[in-house]
Structure formats: C-alpha cells, structure tokens
Design a protein around this motif. Sequence first.
Motif, PDB file in Angstrom:
ATOM      1  N   GLN A  26      62.336  40.199  37.588  1.00  0.00           N
ATOM      2  CA  GLN A  26      63.785  40.157  37.773  1.00  0.00           C
ATOM      3  C   GLN A  26      64.494  41.456  37.382  1.00  0.00           C
ATOM      4  N   ASN A 181      58.644  24.148  42.597  1.00  0.00           N
ATOM      5  CA  ASN A 181      59.310  25.043  43.548  1.00  0.00           C
ATOM      6  C   ASN A 181      58.369  26.065  44.180  1.00  0.00           C
ATOM      7  N   VAL A 187      60.306  26.940  47.758  1.00  0.00           N
ATOM      8  CA  VAL A 187      61.448  27.877  47.745  1.00  0.00           C
ATOM      9  C   VAL A 187      61.182  29.086  46.851  1.00  0.00           C
ATOM     10  N   PHE A 188      60.135  28.992  46.035  1.00  0.00           N
ATOM     11  CA  PHE A 188      59.698  30.128  45.210  1.00  0.00           C
ATOM     12  C   PHE A 188      58.299  30.541  45.684  1.00  0.00           C
ATOM     13  N   ASP A 235      60.838  23.877  30.665  1.00  0.00           N
ATOM     14  CA  ASP A 235      62.261  23.746  30.976  1.00  0.00           C
ATOM     15  C   ASP A 235      62.606  22.281  31.178  1.00  0.00           C
ATOM     16  N   TYR A 307      69.524  24.674  30.458  1.00  0.00           N
ATOM     17  CA  TYR A 307      70.783  25.153  31.036  1.00  0.00           C
ATOM     18  C   TYR A 307      71.814  24.062  31.255  1.00  0.00           C
ATOM     19  N   TRP A 349      73.262  23.825  40.676  1.00  0.00           N
ATOM     20  CA  TRP A 349      72.575  22.899  39.763  1.00  0.00           C
ATOM     21  C   TRP A 349      73.094  23.001  38.333  1.00  0.00           C
ATOM     22  N   GLU A 433      68.002  37.055  40.839  1.00  0.00           N
ATOM     23  CA  GLU A 433      67.958  35.622  40.533  1.00  0.00           C
ATOM     24  C   GLU A 433      67.137  34.882  41.601  1.00  0.00           C
ATOM     25  N   TRP A 434      65.877  35.277  41.723  1.00  0.00           N
ATOM     26  CA  TRP A 434      64.906  34.611  42.590  1.00  0.00           C
ATOM     27  C   TRP A 434      65.471  34.356  43.993  1.00  0.00           C
ATOM     28  N   MET A 436      68.077  33.292  45.022  1.00  0.00           N
ATOM     29  CA  MET A 436      69.504  33.595  45.154  1.00  0.00           C
ATOM     30  C   MET A 436      69.752  35.104  45.169  1.00  0.00           C
ATOM     31  N   PHE A 442      73.744  36.211  35.820  1.00  0.00           N
ATOM     32  CA  PHE A 442      73.500  35.500  34.558  1.00  0.00           C
ATOM     33  C   PHE A 442      73.627  36.423  33.341  1.00  0.00           C
TER      34      PHE A 442
HETATM   35  C1  GBH Z   1      65.143  29.822  34.576  1.00  0.00           C
HETATM   36  O1  GBH Z   1      64.721  28.653  35.208  1.00  0.00           O
HETATM   37  C2  GBH Z   1      64.148  30.942  34.831  1.00  0.00           C
HETATM   38  O2  GBH Z   1      63.181  30.982  33.788  1.00  0.00           O
HETATM   39  C3  GBH Z   1      64.814  32.290  34.940  1.00  0.00           C
HETATM   40  O3  GBH Z   1      63.899  33.228  35.413  1.00  0.00           O
HETATM   41  C4  GBH Z   1      66.042  32.182  35.825  1.00  0.00           C
HETATM   42  O4  GBH Z   1      66.643  33.417  36.063  1.00  0.00           O
HETATM   43  C5  GBH Z   1      67.001  31.240  35.144  1.00  0.00           C
HETATM   44  O5  GBH Z   1      66.407  29.991  35.031  1.00  0.00           O
HETATM   45  C6  GBH Z   1      68.306  31.013  35.899  1.00  0.00           C
HETATM   46  O6  GBH Z   1      68.080  30.288  37.060  1.00  0.00           O
HETATM   47  O7  GBH Z   1      68.521  24.936  43.569  1.00  0.00           O
HETATM   48  O8  GBH Z   1      66.383  24.444  44.557  1.00  0.00           O
HETATM   49  O9  GBH Z   1      66.981  26.718  44.131  1.00  0.00           O
HETATM   50  C7  GBH Z   1      65.547  27.501  34.999  1.00  0.00           C
HETATM   51  C8  GBH Z   1      65.129  26.378  35.908  1.00  0.00           C
HETATM   52  C9  GBH Z   1      64.601  26.295  38.214  1.00  0.00           C
HETATM   53  C10 GBH Z   1      66.840  25.962  37.499  1.00  0.00           C
HETATM   54  C11 GBH Z   1      65.072  26.482  39.634  1.00  0.00           C
HETATM   55  C12 GBH Z   1      67.309  26.186  38.891  1.00  0.00           C
HETATM   56  C13 GBH Z   1      66.851  26.137  41.196  1.00  0.00           C
HETATM   57  C14 GBH Z   1      66.367  25.140  42.165  1.00  0.00           C
HETATM   58  N1  GBH Z   1      65.599  26.644  37.255  1.00  0.00           N
HETATM   59  N2  GBH Z   1      66.328  25.807  39.862  1.00  0.00           N
HETATM   60  S1  GBH Z   1      67.114  25.310  43.722  1.00  0.00           S
END
Ligand code: GBH
Length: 480
Positions: A26, A181, A187-188, A235, A307, A349, A433-434, A436, A442
């Motif tokens: 990231q 995911n 999605v990842f 998580d 979160y 989310w 942000e993956w 996104m 963040f």
């Molecule tokens: C963390 O995951 C990660 O460890 C970190 O790298 C990341 O930057 C941070 O969260 C913020 O997101 O709506 O289908 O795309 C937290 C768990 C997993 C929560 C993926 C959000 C998105 C699913 N996250 N999820 S989706």
Amino acid sequence: TAREAEVARADFPDGFVFGVATSAYQIEGARREGGKGDSIWDVFTEDKERVLDRSNGDIAVDHYHRYKEDIELMASLGFGAYRFSISWARIFPDGLGEKVNEQGVAFYNDLINFMIAKGIEPYATLYHWDLPNNLQKTLGGWISEKIVDYFALYAEACFANFGDRVKRWITINEPLQTAVNGYGIGVFAPGGCEGETARCYLAAHHQILAHAAAVDVYRRKFKAAQGGEVGLVVDCEWAEPFSEKAEDQIAAQRRIDFQLGWYLDPIYFGDYPESMRERLGSDLPTFSEKDKEFIRNKIDFVGMNHYTSRFIAHHQNPEDIYFYQVQQVERIEKWNTGEKIGERAASEWLFIVPWGLHKLLNYVAKKYDNPAIYVTENGMDEEDDQSATLEQVLNDTTRVGYFKGYLASVAQAIKDGVDVRGYFAWSFLDNFEWAMGYTKRFGIVYVDYKNGLSRHPKASALWFSRFLKGEAAENKADTN
Ligand code: GBH
C-alpha cells in the motif's frame, strides 16, 4: 449533538504502546527496484478493471525512497511504535526460500535501524497480502498445502536477519480477507481460485498451519536468543444482535465465529467452531490429530484489526453473497427503531461505532482466557475530494472524533481487566486502498498525489501528538 468521549494518555497503563500501521504494497512502490519479484497484487492490478480508479501500487506513496522522512514525521508526532509489513517478494523474489535477495534485506535493515534510532519500536508483519506471484503461478498460492513450508522458510529468514532488533512479529494480516476476498469472492488478489468458491476454505486452513509453522520455527530456533513474541492479526467487526430474540442472539454469535472463531478457535481450542462445521460440512477442511496438537497455543498475542460494527439478524436464506448465505445471517445498518448503528465513513462498509470495540475486546478476553491483545489497526476513511483545498482536507474533525471514541472504548476495556497492550492507528499515510485504489483516504497524514506526493499531517495527527504528550485540555468532554 453527540457527546464526545473523554480520553487522555493517563487513562492507559504505563508501557501501553501507541503506534501507527501501514503495509508494504500500500505504501512502498518501487515495484521493480531492489531485486524485488512480482507479488500477486502487482499482477492482479495489471488488469485495470480490478481497481476502482484503475491504479496500482507500482509507485504507491513512494515510501521505499522516502522512509526516512516518514519515520522522522512519525517520531516527531510522538508515536512509540510502527507496524509495517515486509514484502515477501523483496526477500525471496520467487518465493522459493533458497537464497535471500540481499538488497531486500538491506532495505528492511535500513528501515528498522532508522526507526530504532528515532525511538520507534518495530512491529513487523510478515504477510500483508502480497504473496510472491511465482508461488501463485506454480502452486496455486494459499490453496496448496506446500505453501506452509515456503512460508516457514520466509519467516525463518526474517527472524534470522531482523530478529536481533524486531521483538514483535505478526505472521499474517487478516487471513479472513485472503480467504474470502482473495480466493473466494475474488475482489482481492489473486482474484478467486479455480473451481468451487468453497475451495477458499483451504486458503484459510493453510494460513492457520503456516502461522503455526512460523511460530514453531521462532520458538525452536530464535526465542531463547532473541526473546521476542509472535502473534496473528485477525479482523472482526462487532456483531450486535438485532433483537432480543434467541435466533438473533445466536446469529450474532455465529457471525463472530465465521470471522474470528474461524482462526482463533483452532489455535486456542484445536478445531473450527461447531457452527461452521454444521453449515459447511465437508467443505471445511479437517485438522489431523497431529495438526491439532501442532497449532494448539501457537500464539503469543492476538492482533485485532477493528473498524466497524453491524446489527446481525438470523435469516434462513438471505439475499446476499454466498458467504452470508452459508452463515445464515443478515447484516443490518439500522436498529429496529430505525436509528442508524453509526455514521458512515467514506467506505460503504465502515460505520462509526466506538462501543463495538469495547464489546469485542471483552468478548475476546472472555472466550480465549484473557490473552495479550494489541489493537493492530483502527481508523476510518474519507473520500478523495478533488475539489477541496488543502486546508479543508487537513481538517479531519470526524476522524479526530473517531479516534477519541475508539480510544475511550479501549481504555474502558482495560478497566474491565482486558489485557490490551497497544493500539495502532490505521493508517499513518493515505495510501493504495486495495480495490478502491487512491479514492479512499485512511491516513492521519495527507499525501498530495498531485504535488509530488508531499506529506501533510492532518488535524488527527496533530491531535494524536497532543494526546501522546498528555496535553488533555483538548480532550475534555463536550457535554452538549
Ligand atoms: C484492513 O482490512 C486492511 O488490513 C488494510 O490493509 C486496509 O487498508 C484497511 O483495512 C482499510 O480497509 O466492500 O467488498 O470491497 C479491514 C477489513 C476487508 C474491510 C475488506 C473492508 C472491503 C470489502 N476489510 N473490506 S468490499
């Protein structure tokens, strides 16, 4: 208006660790520098459709070249610890664990030495989702049992090279996300797996075994000389039962089993939660007696990424993706009175629910016999707003409120007797942000993507700085 939580440094025990967190893919960039091999995220993002703004981490926020500036800023704000991750493909470019890439080792040596010189304690994560692509291509990545040995070799190389200075290790970040995911929904990276979605349970299974194998190596070969600790980062959202009805109470418990119990039950109790076995049957792999014995208690602390929270109701057959269907739960954002569980941040989310962390920490303490816990990630995002001025984007008052609320929740859990030892804000910097891309921010430090990636502390970073120095004036309750 909402009552703001009152919180001060003095509400936490001496020695409590305050830090910030990031991950390699990231922030680092430098995709092809220093002898690094490709990771599954390098390859996944080559397909532009995978990421909302069609971006990738090739350059990210260029931390690879700017780490000194970043660590200096971190230190000047007063943070005592930094949770970063090591890119596996910088250490073993093809993942095979035969010969370390000396340039990769040198980069992390420099990073670690620099943070220690600045008074910052390193917390190193071995795996934050960036698997060497060669292991994906040749083995199928986490679907293959062979990955366990490769991960152990990689962990051993990290302990051997960095363990004289790194005393807190995290094996894997959020195995749930890689399984669900990464190998499930897709999605990842790596974008799903071949065959049935249910094969993703293998990716979870092998991550648990790989975690245990790394802890085992540490305990056998390094612990006596280095004296550190090794944990796993899980998580979990808090699942608040939607009603008093027994079926909703049980559903909320089941939801937690499918997030947290999935990983911690095998390690603490030797097997997956019964509620998972009931619903998944033979889709859920089984641990041999030997495996059970091997993984049992292979953990020194629980890292908790948290979160947000949801109301959870029982539903026989919810209209949702496969994962919620098998859980037979419905996720609900409003209380049955119509009241929202919390304000939404930028991510769909992410609802702001400080009390959820208090409940979750108590839950973990009770269920797993009061383990040492670090909150390894906690934070919220805002939308990347192209039209806002720098002054506006730095004024992140909602995030300041988020941190006050969640930190007060941690302090409360400590008063209840939960053994929380540290807290890491996610994230130090705005970053990739993956899925996104760069559309969600963040960071407590703003990164100006249009002006040479310059760094600018937001109000939340400055709030943290005052909080860490024990300047409590700002933190008085707003009693409106
Ligand atoms: C963390 O995951 C990660 O460890 C970190 O790298 C990341 O930057 C941070 O969260 C913020 O997101 O709506 O289908 O795309 C937290 C768990 C997993 C929560 C993926 C959000 C998105 C699913 N996250 N999820 S989706």
